[in-house]
Design a protein around this motif. Structure first.
Motif, PDB file in Angstrom:
ATOM      1  N   ASP A  47       0.826  -1.281   0.048  1.00 27.94           N
ATOM      2  CA  ASP A  47       0.019  -0.058   0.013  1.00 27.94           C
ATOM      3  C   ASP A  47       0.750   1.282  -0.154  1.00 27.94           C
ATOM      4  O   ASP A  47       0.225   2.299   0.117  1.00 27.94           O
ATOM      5  N   GLY A  48       2.241   1.103  -0.046  1.00 27.16           N
ATOM      6  CA  GLY A  48       2.755   2.153   0.108  1.00 27.16           C
ATOM      7  C   GLY A  48       3.616   2.931   1.407  1.00 27.16           C
ATOM      8  O   GLY A  48       3.865   3.839   1.392  1.00 27.16           O
ATOM      9  N   GLN A  49       3.314   2.140   2.247  1.00 23.09           N
ATOM     10  CA  GLN A  49       3.541   2.532   3.599  1.00 23.09           C
ATOM     11  C   GLN A  49       4.914   2.031   3.754  1.00 23.09           C
ATOM     12  O   GLN A  49       5.688   1.309   3.291  1.00 23.09           O
ATOM     13  N   ILE A  50       5.908   2.725   4.525  1.00 21.67           N
ATOM     14  CA  ILE A  50       7.126   2.969   4.614  1.00 21.67           C
ATOM     15  C   ILE A  50       7.526   1.897   6.172  1.00 21.67           C
ATOM     16  O   ILE A  50       6.971   2.593   7.172  1.00 21.67           O
ATOM     17  N   PRO A  51       8.258   0.989   6.074  1.00 21.30           N
ATOM     18  CA  PRO A  51       8.478   0.228   7.081  1.00 21.30           C
ATOM     19  C   PRO A  51       9.450   1.140   8.317  1.00 21.30           C
ATOM     20  O   PRO A  51       9.994   1.771   8.123  1.00 21.30           O
ATOM     21  N   TYR A  52       9.012   0.910   9.715  1.00 24.95           N
ATOM     22  CA  TYR A  52       9.818   1.472  10.588  1.00 24.95           C
ATOM     23  C   TYR A  52       9.282   2.838  10.845  1.00 24.95           C
ATOM     24  O   TYR A  52       9.215   3.399  12.043  1.00 24.95           O
ATOM     25  N   ARG A  53       8.551   3.541   9.828  1.00 29.88           N
ATOM     26  CA  ARG A  53       8.223   4.808  10.010  1.00 29.88           C
ATOM     27  C   ARG A  53       6.538   4.859  10.109  1.00 29.88           C
ATOM     28  O   ARG A  53       6.068   5.529  10.942  1.00 29.88           O
ATOM     29  N   GLU A  58       9.596  -5.403  13.700  1.00 30.21           N
ATOM     30  CA  GLU A  58      10.775  -6.015  14.706  1.00 30.21           C
ATOM     31  C   GLU A  58      11.867  -6.808  13.948  1.00 30.21           C
ATOM     32  O   GLU A  58      12.934  -6.963  14.486  1.00 30.21           O
ATOM     33  N   TYR A  59      11.695  -6.778  12.559  1.00 28.58           N
ATOM     34  CA  TYR A  59      12.655  -7.831  11.949  1.00 28.58           C
ATOM     35  C   TYR A  59      13.648  -6.676  11.058  1.00 28.58           C
ATOM     36  O   TYR A  59      13.001  -5.567  10.682  1.00 28.58           O
ATOM     37  N   PRO A  60      14.909  -7.144  10.825  1.00 24.64           N
ATOM     38  CA  PRO A  60      15.793  -6.509   9.878  1.00 24.64           C
ATOM     39  C   PRO A  60      15.344  -6.181   8.549  1.00 24.64           C
ATOM     40  O   PRO A  60      14.154  -7.002   8.073  1.00 24.64           O
ATOM     41  N   PRO A  61      15.728  -5.070   7.895  1.00 22.28           N
ATOM     42  CA  PRO A  61      15.131  -4.964   6.651  1.00 22.28           C
ATOM     43  C   PRO A  61      14.948  -5.894   5.355  1.00 22.28           C
ATOM     44  O   PRO A  61      13.914  -6.050   4.808  1.00 22.28           O
ATOM     45  N   ILE A  62      16.143  -6.703   5.277  1.00 18.57           N
ATOM     46  CA  ILE A  62      16.079  -7.874   4.082  1.00 18.57           C
ATOM     47  C   ILE A  62      14.866  -8.789   4.739  1.00 18.57           C
ATOM     48  O   ILE A  62      14.451  -9.427   3.642  1.00 18.57           O
ATOM     49  N   ALA A  63      14.568  -9.131   5.820  1.00 23.51           N
ATOM     50  CA  ALA A  63      13.840  -9.958   6.181  1.00 23.51           C
ATOM     51  C   ALA A  63      12.214  -9.646   5.830  1.00 23.51           C
ATOM     52  O   ALA A  63      11.324 -10.342   5.480  1.00 23.51           O
ATOM     53  N   LEU A  64      12.061  -8.383   5.283  1.00 19.39           N
ATOM     54  CA  LEU A  64      10.801  -7.950   4.700  1.00 19.39           C
ATOM     55  C   LEU A  64      10.484  -8.418   3.166  1.00 19.39           C
ATOM     56  O   LEU A  64       9.501  -8.428   2.783  1.00 19.39           O
ATOM     57  N   TYR A 207      20.221  -0.711   6.338  1.00 19.18           N
ATOM     58  CA  TYR A 207      19.235   0.129   7.355  1.00 19.18           C
ATOM     59  C   TYR A 207      19.332   1.635   6.983  1.00 19.18           C
ATOM     60  O   TYR A 207      18.364   2.090   7.518  1.00 19.18           O
ATOM     61  N   LEU A 208      20.291   2.182   6.217  1.00 22.61           N
ATOM     62  CA  LEU A 208      20.661   3.568   6.151  1.00 22.61           C
ATOM     63  C   LEU A 208      19.254   4.233   5.559  1.00 22.61           C
ATOM     64  O   LEU A 208      18.863   5.269   6.089  1.00 22.61           O
ATOM     65  N   PRO A 209      18.762   3.739   4.459  1.00 19.98           N
ATOM     66  CA  PRO A 209      17.476   4.488   4.008  1.00 19.98           C
ATOM     67  C   PRO A 209      16.284   4.659   5.072  1.00 19.98           C
ATOM     68  O   PRO A 209      15.771   5.716   5.249  1.00 19.98           O
ATOM     69  N   PHE A 210      16.185   3.448   5.684  1.00 14.71           N
ATOM     70  CA  PHE A 210      15.217   3.621   6.796  1.00 14.71           C
ATOM     71  C   PHE A 210      15.329   4.354   7.955  1.00 14.71           C
ATOM     72  O   PHE A 210      14.404   5.080   8.501  1.00 14.71           O
ATOM     73  N   PHE A 211      16.472   4.422   8.327  1.00 13.23           N
ATOM     74  CA  PHE A 211      17.163   5.374   9.476  1.00 13.23           C
ATOM     75  C   PHE A 211      17.102   6.659   9.201  1.00 13.23           C
ATOM     76  O   PHE A 211      16.617   7.639  10.106  1.00 13.23           O
ATOM     77  N   GLY A 217      12.064   4.819  14.489  1.00 14.72           N
ATOM     78  CA  GLY A 217      11.410   3.476  14.380  1.00 14.72           C
ATOM     79  C   GLY A 217      12.374   2.356  14.417  1.00 14.72           C
ATOM     80  O   GLY A 217      12.359   1.108  14.717  1.00 14.72           O
ATOM     81  N   VAL A 218      13.644   2.618  13.698  1.00 18.08           N
ATOM     82  CA  VAL A 218      14.630   1.800  13.501  1.00 18.08           C
ATOM     83  C   VAL A 218      15.347   1.361  14.712  1.00 18.08           C
ATOM     84  O   VAL A 218      15.794   0.267  15.176  1.00 18.08           O
ATOM     85  N   ALA A 219      15.740   2.456  15.492  1.00 12.23           N
ATOM     86  CA  ALA A 219      16.090   2.317  16.908  1.00 12.23           C
ATOM     87  C   ALA A 219      14.974   1.370  17.869  1.00 12.23           C
ATOM     88  O   ALA A 219      15.682   0.677  18.478  1.00 12.23           O
ATOM     89  N   ARG A 220      13.830   1.770  17.479  1.00 16.58           N
ATOM     90  CA  ARG A 220      12.961   0.802  18.481  1.00 16.58           C
ATOM     91  C   ARG A 220      12.794  -0.656  18.181  1.00 16.58           C
ATOM     92  O   ARG A 220      13.115  -1.617  18.843  1.00 16.58           O
ATOM     93  N   SER A 221      13.318  -0.973  16.780  1.00 14.64           N
ATOM     94  CA  SER A 221      12.947  -2.329  16.368  1.00 14.64           C
ATOM     95  C   SER A 221      14.430  -3.060  16.930  1.00 14.64           C
ATOM     96  O   SER A 221      14.338  -4.069  17.267  1.00 14.64           O
ATOM     97  N   ILE A 222      15.505  -2.433  16.963  1.00 16.63           N
ATOM     98  CA  ILE A 222      16.607  -2.967  17.432  1.00 16.63           C
ATOM     99  C   ILE A 222      16.734  -3.054  18.943  1.00 16.63           C
ATOM    100  O   ILE A 222      17.142  -4.174  19.445  1.00 16.63           O
TER     101      ILE A 222
END
Length: 408
Positions: A47-53, A58-64, A207-211, A217-222
């Motif tokens: 739907d166009g939503q950005i993970p972590y934002r 709770e998972y790292p980016p490539i898991a998505l 991780y950088l683009p999401f950070f 959001g990234v800090a909360r996930s880690i």
């Protein structure tokens, strides 16, 4: 690649697809599934939503990736489940292929390659169809890809792939010190620094683009992963549950952080002790590796498996699907030690299947005695695997005849 290896690769890929279909349709079904959670993530990405934002992950980016791909071409939960299972079967076949290629790099015999692939299949079959509703086969595939490149002495590609594996699931990070020691022994301080920086920088770049878009959001996930409570299947919980049944020690549980966990002061203290034990075990593995021939492929696979087993056995969380990582790593270990370690891991898989998923909620809600002892025995068996992998050679032990390939 030799003709022998090529034939084995083709056979492993083809037959693994059939074995994967068999495992996915074993009697009893998966029981407890994670695909609805994955589909929720995938649909939001579609739907166009950005993970972590826009939503917590709770998972790292490539898991998505394996979460999102089925969402792009499905519209119902059943369709999503079928597509996700297909992806995991492909990952399962990929793991078998990489096992063959890794053993080829180790100079293993044809019989050794066949037995290792059969052991990998057996471990997955023993664990059962629930694996096809988890993404851990994909995580194991990413880790094996990095290990295979390292065994073929790809000095840049191996560390880069390891960084990608870390950005899929955190557990391959325990291999970084081994890689640094190995590179330093072979190429000096500059090579060691490169082996340290390449995986860390690669993972950071993922991780950088999401950070940049959602640092909180990234800090909360880690932080969520780092601060998880004592999950009910962990070794620490197994010991506490055994004390509960033996001496009546009061315990309580609650759901949180994606799992069911023991709560209270005793559980918190045990969680801290477990973390220290894990750190100590990893340092032991890394030091023992450094004291020997760190440039040896055979020693690297042995201590890589030991580090992964330590992470599983002594972690605060020990979900049944984590045993996939153990099977994929241990079947590469050479010699009598490898045979014994693989056998013990298969025993751990069988013990897990005995109570999971059928008795899981009895364990959680009632602290079921039978499930409790099965969990504790399984966790102690994994400690036994670690002991086998790091122990000094026994007198009369059969030495491995594996040969290492010439440097690429």
């Amino acid at each position: 690649m030799t003709t022998r290896a090529a034939v084995l690769v083709i056979a492993a890929a083809t037959l693994s697809m059939l074995v994967g279909l068999f495992v996915g349709n074993l009697e009893g079904g998966p029981g407890i599934v994670d695909t609805p959670v994955y589909m929720g993530y995938g649909d939001r990405i579609e739907d166009g939503q950005i993970p972590y934002r826009d939503f917590a992950v709770e998972y790292p980016p490539i898991a998505l990736l394996p979460f999102a791909i089925p969402s792009l071409i499905s519209s119902t939960q059943d369709e999503y489940d079928s597509l996700f299972q297909a992806l995991m079967i492909f990952a399962f076949a990929g793991c078998a292929v990489l096992i063959v290629l890794s053993l080829h790099a180790l100079g293993s015999t044809t019989a050794r390659m066949i037995v290792s692939v059969l052991a990998f299949w057996a471990g997955i079959a023993l664990l059962g169809p629930f694996l096809m509703t988890r993404f851990d086969l994909f995580a194991a595939l990413m880790t094996l890809t990095a290990m295979t490149a390292i065994l073929y002495r790809r000095e840049n590609l191996g560390p880069i792939l390891l960084g990608l594996a870390i950005a899929t699931k955190i557990y391959p990070a325990v291999l970084v010190p081994l890689l640094v020691i190995r590179a330093g022994r072979r190429g000096g301080n500059a090579a060691a620094l490169r082996a340290l920086l390449l995986p860390l920088v690669m993972a950071a770049l993922v991780y950088l683009p999401f950070f940049l878009l959602a640092p909180h959001g990234v800090a909360r996930s880690i932080s969520r992963q780092a601060s998880r409570p004592l999950q009910i299947e962990s070794l620490g919980s197994g010991v506490l549950l055994a004390l509960h049944h033996a001496f009546g020690m009061p315990l309580a549980w609650a759901s949180g952080a994606g799992s069911q966990n023991l709560t209270g002061t005793v559980a918190s203290v045990t969680s801290g002790i477990t973390a220290l034990a894990l750190l100590g075990a990893l340092v032991l593995v890394w030091m023992r590796f450094a004291r020997g021939d760190a440039a040896s492929n055979e020693r690297f696979t042995r201590y890589a498996a030991a580090a992964i087993i330590a992470f599983i056995a002594l972690g605060k969380v020990l979900s049944p699907q984590f045993l996939v990582w153990a099977v994929a790593a241990v079947v590469l270990v050479q010699g009598t030690r490898g045979v014994l370690a693989t056998g013990l891991v298969l025993v751990a898989c069988g013990l897990t299947r005995w109570w999971f998923p059928g008795m899981y909620w009895e364990l959680v809600k009632q602290f079921d005695p039978q499930a409790t002892w099965l969990v504790l025995i399984r966790d102690l068996v994994l400690l036994g695997v670690l002991a086998v992998l790091v122990a000094r050679p026994l007198r009369g032990a059969v030495r491995s005849t594996a040969r290492e390939p010439e440097p690429a």
